[in-house]
Design a protein around this motif. Structure first.
Motif, short mmCIF file in Angstrom:
data_model
loop_
_atom_site.label_atom_id
_atom_site.label_comp_id
_atom_site.label_asym_id
_atom_site.label_seq_id
_atom_site.Cartn_x
_atom_site.Cartn_y
_atom_site.Cartn_z
N LEU A 27 -9.43 4.81 1.96
CA LEU A 27 -9.18 5.85 2.96
C LEU A 27 -7.94 6.68 2.60
N VAL A 28 -6.91 6.01 2.13
CA VAL A 28 -5.69 6.72 1.71
C VAL A 28 -6.01 7.65 0.55
N GLU A 29 -6.80 7.17 -0.39
CA GLU A 29 -7.17 8.00 -1.54
C GLU A 29 -7.95 9.24 -1.10
N ASN B 120 -1.40 8.59 9.01
CA ASN B 120 -1.97 9.90 8.68
C ASN B 120 -0.90 10.98 8.68
N ALA B 121 -0.04 10.94 9.69
CA ALA B 121 1.03 11.94 9.79
C ALA B 121 2.01 11.80 8.63
N GLN B 122 2.36 10.56 8.30
CA GLN B 122 3.30 10.34 7.20
C GLN B 122 2.71 10.79 5.87
N LEU B 123 1.43 10.55 5.68
CA LEU B 123 0.77 11.00 4.45
C LEU B 123 0.80 12.52 4.36
N ALA B 124 0.51 13.18 5.47
CA ALA B 124 0.50 14.64 5.48
C ALA B 124 1.90 15.19 5.16
N LEU B 125 2.91 14.61 5.77
CA LEU B 125 4.28 15.07 5.50
C LEU B 125 4.65 14.87 4.04
N ALA B 126 4.35 13.70 3.51
CA ALA B 126 4.71 13.40 2.12
C ALA B 126 3.95 14.27 1.13
N LEU B 127 2.67 14.44 1.37
CA LEU B 127 1.85 15.17 0.41
C LEU B 127 1.97 16.69 0.52
N LYS C 211 4.38 -1.33 4.36
CA LYS C 211 2.98 -1.00 4.08
C LYS C 211 2.76 0.51 4.04
N CYS C 212 3.38 1.22 4.96
CA CYS C 212 3.26 2.69 4.96
C CYS C 212 3.88 3.28 3.70
N SER C 213 5.01 2.72 3.30
CA SER C 213 5.67 3.20 2.09
C SER C 213 4.77 3.00 0.87
N ALA C 214 4.12 1.85 0.80
CA ALA C 214 3.20 1.58 -0.32
C ALA C 214 2.01 2.54 -0.28
N ALA C 215 1.51 2.82 0.92
CA ALA C 215 0.39 3.75 1.06
C ALA C 215 0.79 5.16 0.64
N ILE C 216 1.99 5.57 1.01
CA ILE C 216 2.48 6.90 0.63
C ILE C 216 2.64 7.00 -0.88
N ARG C 217 3.22 5.98 -1.48
CA ARG C 217 3.39 5.98 -2.95
C ARG C 217 2.03 6.06 -3.64
N PHE C 218 1.06 5.33 -3.11
CA PHE C 218 -0.28 5.37 -3.69
C PHE C 218 -0.87 6.78 -3.54
N ALA C 219 -0.72 7.37 -2.37
CA ALA C 219 -1.25 8.72 -2.14
C ALA C 219 -0.61 9.74 -3.08
#
Length: 125
Positions: free
Chosen positions: A95-97, A11-18, A57-65
């Motif tokens: 959930l990532v979406e 969740n934190a990594q997604l927030a930072l990236a997005l 896996k986190c990297s793939a989730a971030i790229r997807f987001a």
């Protein structure tokens, strides 16, 4: 039925990236504090700001987001397929979406605040 959720770290990594485009120092500081609270190291935080992760896996989730935020059907389909190959489940990607769309709305909200102006665009008096 088992309820799944995204880890605090992801969740934190997604927030930072997005929200990396955000120029509001308060928001950026808050995101970094939340990331540290989730257990991310300085290097992991720096990587997330640039849309990357040391975890596959986190990297793939971030790229997807990031693809979801771009609204590019090709990018979404490509990154979804890659994330599935990397071991994420369809439920996790849902959930990532959802999280990506929430963060995109937050980015719009923060960017529309009157005090949210990049330093180079502030009027000089």
């Amino acid at each position: 039925m088992k309820r799944i959720s995204l880890s605090p770290s992801l969740n934190a990594q997604l927030a930072l990236a997005l929200l990396a485009r955000c120029v509001c120092y308060e928001t950026r500081d808050k995101l970094e504090q939340e990331a540290r609270s989730a257990g991310l190291t300085g290097a992991e935080i720096d990587a997330a700001w640039t849309g990357r992760s040391f975890d596959v896996k986190c990297s793939a989730a971030i790229r997807f987001a990031l693809a979801v935020r771009s609204f590019s059907e090709i990018a979404i389909a490509t990154s979804r397929a890659r994330a599935l190959r990397m071991g994420l489940t369809r439920e996790e990607l849902d959930l990532v979406e959802t999280r990506a769309l929430e963060l995109a709305m937050l980015e719009i909200t923060v960017a529309s605040r009157p005090d949210h102006v990049a330093p180079q665009f502030k009027a000089k008096h």
